[in-house]
Design a protein around this motif. Structure first.
Motif, PDB file in Angstrom:
ATOM      1  N   ALA A  87       0.816  -1.216   0.000  1.00  0.00           N
ATOM      2  CA  ALA A  87       0.000   0.000   0.000  1.00  0.00           C
ATOM      3  C   ALA A  87       0.848   1.264   0.000  1.00  0.00           C
ATOM      4  O   ALA A  87       1.846   1.375   0.710  1.00  0.00           O
ATOM      5  CB  ALA A  87      -0.924  -0.005   1.213  1.00  0.00           C
ATOM      6  N   ALA A  88       0.394   2.227  -0.791  1.00  0.00           N
ATOM      7  CA  ALA A  88       1.040   3.549  -0.822  1.00  0.00           C
ATOM      8  C   ALA A  88       0.454   4.487   0.216  1.00  0.00           C
ATOM      9  O   ALA A  88       1.060   5.502   0.561  1.00  0.00           O
ATOM     10  CB  ALA A  88       0.890   4.165  -2.211  1.00  0.00           C
ATOM     11  N   GLU A  89      -0.751   4.168   0.731  1.00  0.00           N
ATOM     12  CA  GLU A  89      -1.406   4.978   1.749  1.00  0.00           C
ATOM     13  C   GLU A  89      -2.127   4.070   2.734  1.00  0.00           C
ATOM     14  O   GLU A  89      -2.638   3.016   2.361  1.00  0.00           O
ATOM     15  CB  GLU A  89      -2.438   5.933   1.141  1.00  0.00           C
ATOM     16  N   LEU A  90      -2.194   4.518   3.989  1.00  0.00           N
ATOM     17  CA  LEU A  90      -3.014   3.878   5.014  1.00  0.00           C
ATOM     18  C   LEU A  90      -4.150   4.821   5.366  1.00  0.00           C
ATOM     19  O   LEU A  90      -3.925   5.993   5.680  1.00  0.00           O
ATOM     20  CB  LEU A  90      -2.175   3.579   6.261  1.00  0.00           C
ATOM     21  N   TRP A  91      -5.384   4.298   5.320  1.00  0.00           N
ATOM     22  CA  TRP A  91      -6.563   5.072   5.707  1.00  0.00           C
ATOM     23  C   TRP A  91      -7.142   4.476   6.982  1.00  0.00           C
ATOM     24  O   TRP A  91      -7.377   3.266   7.063  1.00  0.00           O
ATOM     25  CB  TRP A  91      -7.619   5.053   4.599  1.00  0.00           C
ATOM     26  N   LEU A  92      -7.378   5.335   7.974  1.00  0.00           N
ATOM     27  CA  LEU A  92      -8.012   4.958   9.233  1.00  0.00           C
ATOM     28  C   LEU A  92      -9.288   5.779   9.410  1.00  0.00           C
ATOM     29  O   LEU A  92      -9.582   6.665   8.614  1.00  0.00           O
ATOM     30  CB  LEU A  92      -7.059   5.228  10.401  1.00  0.00           C
ATOM     31  N   GLU A  93     -10.039   5.469  10.460  1.00  0.00           N
ATOM     32  CA  GLU A  93     -11.218   6.289  10.744  1.00  0.00           C
ATOM     33  C   GLU A  93     -10.801   7.745  10.925  1.00  0.00           C
ATOM     34  O   GLU A  93     -11.418   8.663  10.372  1.00  0.00           O
ATOM     35  CB  GLU A  93     -11.929   5.776  11.994  1.00  0.00           C
ATOM     36  N   VAL A  94      -9.777   7.965  11.749  1.00  0.00           N
ATOM     37  CA  VAL A  94      -9.181   9.298  11.909  1.00  0.00           C
ATOM     38  C   VAL A  94      -7.674   9.143  11.755  1.00  0.00           C
ATOM     39  O   VAL A  94      -7.098   8.140  12.189  1.00  0.00           O
ATOM     40  CB  VAL A  94      -9.524   9.939  13.272  1.00  0.00           C
ATOM     41  N   PRO A  95      -6.999  10.111  11.150  1.00  0.00           N
ATOM     42  CA  PRO A  95      -5.562   9.943  10.891  1.00  0.00           C
ATOM     43  C   PRO A  95      -4.707  10.053  12.143  1.00  0.00           C
ATOM     44  O   PRO A  95      -3.642   9.449  12.222  1.00  0.00           O
ATOM     45  CB  PRO A  95      -5.252  11.076   9.907  1.00  0.00           C
ATOM     46  N   ASN A  96      -5.159  10.826  13.140  1.00  0.00           N
ATOM     47  CA  ASN A  96      -4.406  11.014  14.385  1.00  0.00           C
ATOM     48  C   ASN A  96      -5.099  10.265  15.514  1.00  0.00           C
ATOM     49  O   ASN A  96      -5.520  10.834  16.515  1.00  0.00           O
ATOM     50  CB  ASN A  96      -4.273  12.499  14.717  1.00  0.00           C
ATOM     51  N   VAL A  97      -5.184   8.951  15.351  1.00  0.00           N
ATOM     52  CA  VAL A  97      -5.978   8.106  16.227  1.00  0.00           C
ATOM     53  C   VAL A  97      -5.536   8.177  17.683  1.00  0.00           C
ATOM     54  O   VAL A  97      -6.344   8.002  18.592  1.00  0.00           O
ATOM     55  CB  VAL A  97      -5.938   6.653  15.711  1.00  0.00           C
ATOM     56  N   ASP A  98      -4.264   8.462  17.940  1.00  0.00           N
ATOM     57  CA  ASP A  98      -3.738   8.436  19.301  1.00  0.00           C
ATOM     58  C   ASP A  98      -3.359   9.828  19.816  1.00  0.00           C
ATOM     59  O   ASP A  98      -2.603   9.952  20.776  1.00  0.00           O
ATOM     60  CB  ASP A  98      -2.514   7.524  19.370  1.00  0.00           C
TER      61      ASP A  98
END
Length: 312
Positions: A87-98
């Motif tokens: 993968a060239a990108e990771l998508w999460l629910e929010v990018p700054n999860v922590d």
């Protein structure tokens, strides 16, 4: 005894919903502070479910996560690692999860009820006794909870119960994936912002917020067995069992909360994924496992739009 029967003995529907929220909303890591941990290295098969969406020049992996896990939980597989490396990108629910620093002003804005009715005035004597016990176990002065909105008190109690059961936000899949992406220099994107996730709860009617709080209080003592059973289904890739245990009953018994936390967000994410397909390259998407199970899942909504989704 099957996993599903075991968890249904362990707690009520309300309890399963309170614990299951950890599989659908990524705020848990933002409101908890936990110690460092050692990540288990052993690989176990089978692993959590993964899907792929593709066209001529795009490949998108979909992976369901648990936002808190026990440090020893084994979930990495060679297939998962290969997809991440591609993968060239990771998508999460929010990018700054922590990012707890970003969460704090939002807690003040959306989670406090300064000048409003104290939380104890909205609960029965029995519920207040449960809240006092939970506050003592959390190490939070009861007066600090008095000025919180019901949803935030419920979230704090749920997080604390999970941590007491050995679950750690720092061990959560989203947090670990982001750490790996940051180390590799892989860009991390998000479907939502932390503020949006706070607003999902803040904008709920007070009655629904209080129901969520009562669920958390009622299941404080039994969170470990409920969570263990749900995570066991997730880690084994048993999507149907997970759907029956968490998603279907949430839909049937808690329609408004289900609609707010799952259905509407899944529809929005399906639209964003369609936009990603218009580009090119490989993307890895990791969101709460509850979003990838059931008739209203992200995959189902994509298929309704004519997009083919394949289980890996």
């Amino acid at each position: 005894m099957t996993i599903i029967n075991r968890i249904k003995r362990a707690g009520s529907l309300a309890g399963r919903l309170a614990a299951g929220t950890a599989l659908g909303v990524g705020l848990f890591a933002a409101v908890a502070v936990t110690p460092d941990f050692a990540l288990a290295q052993e690989v176990r098969q089978p692993g959590p479910a993964m899907w792929v969406v593709s066209d001529e020049d795009s490949t998108i992996y979909l992976f369901g996560t648990v936002h808190l896990l026990k440090p020893e939980t084994q979930w990495r597989t060679p297939e998962l690692d290969a997809a991440l490396a591609e993968a060239a990108e990771l998508w999460l629910e929010v990018p700054n999860v922590d990012d707890q620093a970003a969460a704090m002003p939002l807690i003040q804005q959306y989670g406090l009820n300064i000048g409003g009715a104290p939380i104890s005035s909205l609960l029965t004597d029995e519920e207040n006794a449960q809240l006092q016990a939970a506050a003592a176990a959390i190490g939070v002065p009861p007066q600090a909870l008095e000025v919180m909105q019901p949803w935030l008190v419920g979230l704090q109690v749920s997080v604390a119960a999970m941590i007491r059961a050995g679950y750690d936000p720092a061990s959560g899949v989203d947090t670990r994936l982001k750490a790996s992406a940051d180390e590799a220099g892989t860009p991390v994107r998000g479907f939502e912002t932390i503020e949006q996730q706070f607003r999902f709860f803040h904008d709920l009617p007070q009655e629904i917020q209080l129901q969520f709080l009562r669920q958390s209080l009622a299941t404080w003592e039994e969170a470990d067995e409920m969570l263990d059973a749900m995570v066991e289904l997730w880690a084994a890739g048993d999507v149907e069992g997970f759907e029956a245990l968490v998603v279907d009953e949430m839909k049937n018994e808690w329609g408004e909360l289900y609609d707010v936390l799952l259905t509407r967000r899944n529809a929005d994410w399906a639209g964003q994924i369609q936009t990603l397909l218009e580009g090119s390259g490989t993307t890895f998407i990791a969101v709460g496992a509850a979003h990838l199970a059931g008739d209203d899942s992200v995959q189902s909504m994509l298929e309704d739009r004519g997009v083919t989704v394949t289980r890996r």
